[in-house]
Write a protein that holds these residues in place. Sequence first.
Motif, PDB file in Angstrom:
ATOM      1  N   LEU A   1       0.713  -1.246  -0.089  1.00 26.14           N
ATOM      2  CA  LEU A   1       0.170   0.076   0.009  1.00 26.14           C
ATOM      3  C   LEU A   1       1.045   1.306  -0.121  1.00 26.14           C
ATOM      4  CD1 LEU A   1      -2.622   1.363  -0.063  1.00 26.14           C
ATOM      5  CD2 LEU A   1      -2.956   1.125   2.697  1.00 26.14           C
ATOM      6  N   VAL A   2       1.991   1.208   0.708  1.00 29.55           N
ATOM      7  CA  VAL A   2       2.724   2.498   0.720  1.00 29.55           C
ATOM      8  C   VAL A   2       3.510   2.629  -0.459  1.00 29.55           C
ATOM      9  CG1 VAL A   2       4.930   3.158   1.704  1.00 29.55           C
ATOM     10  CG2 VAL A   2       3.273   2.368   3.290  1.00 29.55           C
ATOM     11  N   ARG A   3       3.991   1.641  -1.150  1.00 30.34           N
ATOM     12  CA  ARG A   3       4.450   1.593  -2.353  1.00 30.34           C
ATOM     13  C   ARG A   3       3.527   2.097  -3.326  1.00 30.34           C
ATOM     14  NH1 ARG A   3       6.588  -3.223  -2.469  1.00 30.34           N
ATOM     15  NH2 ARG A   3       4.727  -4.005  -3.355  1.00 30.34           N
ATOM     16  N   ALA A   4       2.407   1.629  -3.318  1.00 31.13           N
ATOM     17  CA  ALA A   4       1.504   1.928  -4.562  1.00 31.13           C
ATOM     18  C   ALA A   4       1.090   3.356  -4.279  1.00 31.13           C
ATOM     19  CB  ALA A   4       0.025   1.212  -4.423  1.00 31.13           C
ATOM     20  N   ALA A   5       0.838   3.857  -3.271  1.00 31.01           N
ATOM     21  CA  ALA A   5       0.584   5.296  -2.791  1.00 31.01           C
ATOM     22  C   ALA A   5       1.497   6.276  -3.429  1.00 31.01           C
ATOM     23  CB  ALA A   5       0.193   5.555  -1.370  1.00 31.01           C
ATOM     24  N   SER A   6       2.847   5.661  -3.030  1.00 30.56           N
ATOM     25  CA  SER A   6       3.972   6.502  -3.571  1.00 30.56           C
ATOM     26  C   SER A   6       4.105   6.761  -5.187  1.00 30.56           C
ATOM     27  CB  SER A   6       5.335   6.042  -3.201  1.00 30.56           C
ATOM     28  OG  SER A   6       6.436   6.868  -3.276  1.00 30.56           O
ATOM     29  N   GLU A   7       3.675   5.550  -5.856  1.00 32.77           N
ATOM     30  CA  GLU A   7       4.096   5.331  -7.270  1.00 32.77           C
ATOM     31  C   GLU A   7       2.550   6.253  -7.834  1.00 32.77           C
ATOM     32  OE1 GLU A   7       6.119   0.983  -7.258  1.00 32.77           O
ATOM     33  OE2 GLU A   7       3.939   1.083  -7.789  1.00 32.77           O
ATOM     34  N   LEU A   8       1.557   6.276  -7.228  1.00 32.57           N
ATOM     35  CA  LEU A   8       0.557   7.123  -7.788  1.00 32.57           C
ATOM     36  C   LEU A   8       0.939   8.554  -8.077  1.00 32.57           C
ATOM     37  CD1 LEU A   8      -2.567   6.500  -7.967  1.00 32.57           C
ATOM     38  CD2 LEU A   8      -2.759   7.455  -5.766  1.00 32.57           C
ATOM     39  N   ARG A   9       2.177   8.967  -7.436  1.00 38.55           N
ATOM     40  CA  ARG A   9       2.345  10.496  -7.423  1.00 38.55           C
ATOM     41  C   ARG A   9       3.383  10.502  -8.461  1.00 38.55           C
ATOM     42  NH1 ARG A   9       2.634  10.568  -1.422  1.00 38.55           N
ATOM     43  NH2 ARG A   9       4.687  11.456  -1.808  1.00 38.55           N
ATOM     44  N   LEU A  10       3.728   9.411  -9.263  1.00 38.32           N
ATOM     45  CA  LEU A  10       4.971   9.554 -10.378  1.00 38.32           C
ATOM     46  C   LEU A  10       4.550  10.408 -11.455  1.00 38.32           C
ATOM     47  CD1 LEU A  10       6.483   5.910 -10.315  1.00 38.32           C
ATOM     48  CD2 LEU A  10       7.773   8.058  -9.722  1.00 38.32           C
ATOM     49  N   VAL A  11       3.254  10.267 -11.988  1.00 33.20           N
ATOM     50  CA  VAL A  11       2.676  11.207 -12.831  1.00 33.20           C
ATOM     51  C   VAL A  11       1.980  12.320 -12.434  1.00 33.20           C
ATOM     52  CG1 VAL A  11       1.425  11.319 -15.265  1.00 33.20           C
ATOM     53  CG2 VAL A  11       3.081   9.548 -14.642  1.00 33.20           C
ATOM     54  N   LYS A  12       1.963  13.453 -12.440  1.00 28.34           N
ATOM     55  CA  LYS A  12       1.089  14.517 -11.843  1.00 28.34           C
ATOM     56  C   LYS A  12      -0.068  14.507 -12.752  1.00 28.34           C
ATOM     57  CE  LYS A  12       4.286  14.873  -8.501  1.00 28.34           C
ATOM     58  NZ  LYS A  12       5.073  13.720  -8.515  1.00 28.34           N
ATOM     59  N   ASP A  13      -1.139  14.987 -11.961  1.00 29.73           N
ATOM     60  CA  ASP A  13      -2.488  15.438 -12.767  1.00 29.73           C
ATOM     61  C   ASP A  13      -2.415  16.918 -12.950  1.00 29.73           C
ATOM     62  OD1 ASP A  13      -3.407  16.550 -10.412  1.00 29.73           O
ATOM     63  OD2 ASP A  13      -4.473  14.649  -9.836  1.00 29.73           O
ATOM     64  N   ASP A  14      -3.340  17.536 -13.704  1.00 33.07           N
ATOM     65  CA  ASP A  14      -3.332  18.850 -14.163  1.00 33.07           C
ATOM     66  C   ASP A  14      -3.362  19.831 -12.660  1.00 33.07           C
ATOM     67  OD1 ASP A  14      -3.469  18.107 -16.688  1.00 33.07           O
ATOM     68  OD2 ASP A  14      -5.490  18.616 -17.144  1.00 33.07           O
TER      69      ASP A  14
END
Length: 510
Positions: free
Chosen positions: A225-238
Amino acid sequence: MTDENTTPAPAGEAKATDHRSRPHSQAFVDFITAQWAPRADLGVLPSAAVPFTAARRARLAEQFPGARLVIPAGPLKVRSNDTDYRFRPHSTFAHLTGLGTDQEPDAVLVLNPVEAGTGDGGGDFHAELYVRPLAARDTEEFYADSRYGEFWVGARPSLDDVTTFTGIEARHVDALRDALAKDVGAGVVLLVVSGADETVETLVEAIRAEAGEEAAEDGLTDEALVRAASELRLVKDDLEIEQLREAVDRTIEGFAEVVRALPRAVAHRRGERVIETTFDAHARLEGNAVGYETIAASGEHATTLHWISNDGEVREGDLVLLDAGVEIDSLYTADLTRTLPVTGSYSEVQRRVYQAVLDAADAAFAAARPGARFLDVHEAAMKVIAERLEEWGLLPAGVTAAVALTPEGQQHRRWMVHGTSHHLGLDVHDCAQARRELYQEGVLEPGMVFTIEPGLYFKADDLAVPEEYRGIGVRIEDDVLVTADGNENLSAALPRDPSAVEEWMRSLRG
């Protein structure tokens, strides 16, 4: 600061160790909890982040079907005795709720699994936000609780206010335990973002133990979960890109304020503190705070990569390395570095080193394109650094730039031991828990934001270089956005070319 009493004695009774002067009589309690006008409406409106955070939560929840995800904001942290640091919510919590600044200590976001198609946005989960809401004025919390009471820290939002602002159903934090325990061990797996709130982690462990929950399977772990939450921010939204642009703009303004303050820094016995406090004051005025401890390193101090003591003199003729970023109210931060000549003009050798670092940065920018590897950016910068050191005759005898650049060589790294780039966002070193194959070895995509920050650092006692280089440290750092066809330097408005830097400084100092 007023004296606090976070655990008041019952009315009419004082603790044996209580040295405070707050009254405890029943008469006092009756009087202080009565005769208050109705509270004014806080006028809370939905945050602009609502549609973006909803999409982020959906992307995270779909990776953990059947799991209940627990994302704490974190508690207040004691600074000294009975005083706390200013609160900053955990970055994962902020990313998924849109709450920033000092909002909602002890809050917990919970993503609950529900029947397919019946959840938020027609999905398979329902979000709930457990918070400590505004207490009634006839409660002890109102007047006696120095951490949460309205008399001490101001009015807190109501549950309705929180729901309106975040778009997430808000509930009282007192109901958290029962909510987390529901159906655990009977089909629901309980996962928590670790490292955010030790008390919540302990609660989760207790619930798991009571339910006899077995070891998680199929990657359903806290670490995942920690890893996925971090990877969620690799590509920024508008929205994230918009907020990073604002953070960069505010930071550039702060650099200009520092240039104006350089004469005062030279005159002060701790001139680096003049630089630090000038920038930090600007960050607090125009944002939430600094995104990390400001590096204000003059002279030899610039060769220490994370110099934050900032207690040295600022001397005419020296370079000053300013590495700083404004964290705006949404908690997104910039991260910029410029190495400035205190007098406004670079010496010949200072300019030589500066130009080498700038050329390395330009090579890194050229490599930062969609489809390239993140590592390619660093390698492009290192090639220039190694070639320039060979040209100056600084590599060991018989070692060429080509040899130094091999994995078995790396002699050039003596003068630049750090990496060239790191992701940027809510954390200055964002996405740090992401898997290596998605970060260091990952492929660049439009929407990624990271730094480009090569440097050269020749320490004053470095006998491997001629004396003219010793004591010179130079770093140039910009924030870059990967676009569909290349990249954009978000900090391009802050001069980089040495002649442009000199002209900019002259224009600011008159």
